[in-house]
Design an enzyme around this catalytic site. Sequence first.
Site, PDB file in Angstrom:
ATOM      1  N   LYS A 109       0.841  -1.202   0.000  1.00 48.45           N
ATOM      2  CA  LYS A 109       0.000   0.000   0.000  1.00 48.45           C
ATOM      3  C   LYS A 109       0.876   1.253   0.000  1.00 48.45           C
ATOM      4  CE  LYS A 109      -3.999  -0.701   2.888  1.00 48.45           C
ATOM      5  NZ  LYS A 109      -4.729  -0.171   4.043  1.00 48.45           N
ATOM      6  N   VAL A 110       0.601   2.144  -0.927  1.00 49.16           N
ATOM      7  CA  VAL A 110       1.259   3.458  -0.927  1.00 49.16           C
ATOM      8  C   VAL A 110       0.170   4.535  -0.926  1.00 49.16           C
ATOM      9  CG1 VAL A 110       3.270   2.601  -2.222  1.00 49.16           C
ATOM     10  CG2 VAL A 110       1.418   3.718  -3.458  1.00 49.16           C
TER      11      VAL A 110
END
Length: 196
Positions: free
Chosen positions: A83-84
């Site tokens: 996840k970014v």
Amino acid sequence: MKIFLDTANTKELKKAADIGILDGCTTNPTLIMKEGKDYKKTLKEICSIVSGPVSAETVSLNAEGMVKEGREFAKIAKNIVVKVTMTPEGMKACRLLTKSGIRVNTTLVFSANQALLAAKAGSYLVSPFIGRLDDIGEKGTELIKEIRQIYDNYSFKSQILAASIRSPEHVKEVAMLGADIATMPFKVYEQLFNHK
Ligand code: G3P
């Protein structure tokens, strides 16, 4: 529509896996901290319970840091998705990680244009936060409708992961609007089985 649990609680994940309706899991540092467990160990345990994608969230603010964290997470298990956050640095990291074969979930998406950028950066999953939009007086599910139309217009492959889901009504609405995935707390998952 795929159903993910938004949790780091392995008991909840085992219950859903036992029922057999569990397509993946999303976690974040806050959820893991609530369990009072080690971040990476918990992710490994989750990946052994859930066969679908398991999102692991990076906390760095720059692309270099996110890529470094993402590469470490990807070593934990094959089903890890990194996840970014939806920022210019996050999208740079998304592009680099995707290029090296690591799948990315772009999180904290609050507008259709952000979702467009996330798809163009190669995100595997894109997470619009519908409950948080409701919190500020908007209709969060409208965003799912807009993103669905944009992705269909251009045949983007990114999957819409409706996040920040607070109720069974949210689940029903995003399913009707064509979200690919809904991630929800275990409480909401349990409520889906009930009726009046
Ligand atoms: O899936 C995102 C989630 O963890 C945030 O949910 O209810 O705190 O907005 P919420």
